[in-house]
Enzyme design. Structure first.
Site, mmCIF file in Angstrom:
data_model
loop_
_atom_site.group_PDB
_atom_site.id
_atom_site.type_symbol
_atom_site.label_atom_id
_atom_site.label_comp_id
_atom_site.label_asym_id
_atom_site.label_seq_id
_atom_site.Cartn_x
_atom_site.Cartn_y
_atom_site.Cartn_z
ATOM 1 N N HIS A 121 0.814 -1.217 0.000
ATOM 2 C CA HIS A 121 0.000 0.000 0.000
ATOM 3 C C HIS A 121 0.846 1.266 0.000
ATOM 4 O O HIS A 121 2.042 1.233 0.262
ATOM 5 C CB HIS A 121 -0.979 0.013 1.179
ATOM 6 N N CYS A 145 2.697 -4.870 6.736
ATOM 7 C CA CYS A 145 2.486 -4.645 5.302
ATOM 8 C C CYS A 145 3.767 -4.190 4.618
ATOM 9 O O CYS A 145 4.798 -4.009 5.252
ATOM 10 C CB CYS A 145 1.406 -3.582 5.103
#
Length: 170
Positions: A121, A145
């Site tokens: 992301h 992430c």
């Protein structure tokens, strides 16, 4: 006269062939995304040739494979980028298919959840000045992430399709 005539005919064909190959190269999509955690780099490649390289940030405890929810680690191994998350807290996100069956089994043996929602992301939505200064001081800041700059995320989404394999290495 025949040589001259031959060159006049061949020159336009040669130019056309080069133009066609250039337009095809613009359509190339990555067939593999490779993350090398120790380098803090992500590579997009097609048929073994690296197309693009990006600087990334990882989970706050990046060494080792993700084992359980909350361990702040980014998983290691082969996964798929299985969907684009439209409604993310971060600027555009691609979901990583973690956990797989082995990840679930290993976490279950410890009596814990393997966690999930691992994404590639961009930066947080509505980021403020404090976050920009935080990024300058700390390389790894996610909960597990793979994060990158928003402009890089835009490029990735042009070059990577849902269903692409991701290989996350130590």
């Amino acid at each position: 006269m025949k040589k001259y005539f031959f060159l006049v005919i061949m020159a336009p064909l040669f130019l056309f062939a080069n133009t066609a190959s250039l337009s095809k190269s613009q359509e190339i999509k990555a067939d593999l995304v490779t993350v090398v955690k120790s380098e803090r780099k992500m590579y997009l490649s097609h048929r073994g040739k690296v197309l693009k390289t990006y600087k990334i940030a990882l989970g706050g405890n990046p060494v080792g494979h993700k084992k359980v929810q909350g361990d702040q680690r980014t998983p290691e191994g082969y996964y798929k980028l299985d969907y684009l998350k439209e409604n993310s807290s971060f600027y555009k996100a691609l979901h990583v298919s973690y956990p797989n069956a082995r990840d679930c089994c290993n976490a279950r043996k410890m009596g814990k959840s393997p966690g999930g929602s691992i994404m590639i992301h961009g930066q947080p939505n509505n980021e403020s000045g404090w976050f920009k200064s935080f990024l300058k001081q700390r390389t790894d800041w996610t909960a597990g992430c793979i994060a990158m700059y928003n402009s890089d995320m835009d490029e990735v989404l042009k070059l990577v399709q849902v269903g692409t394999t991701i290989h996350i290495k130590p």
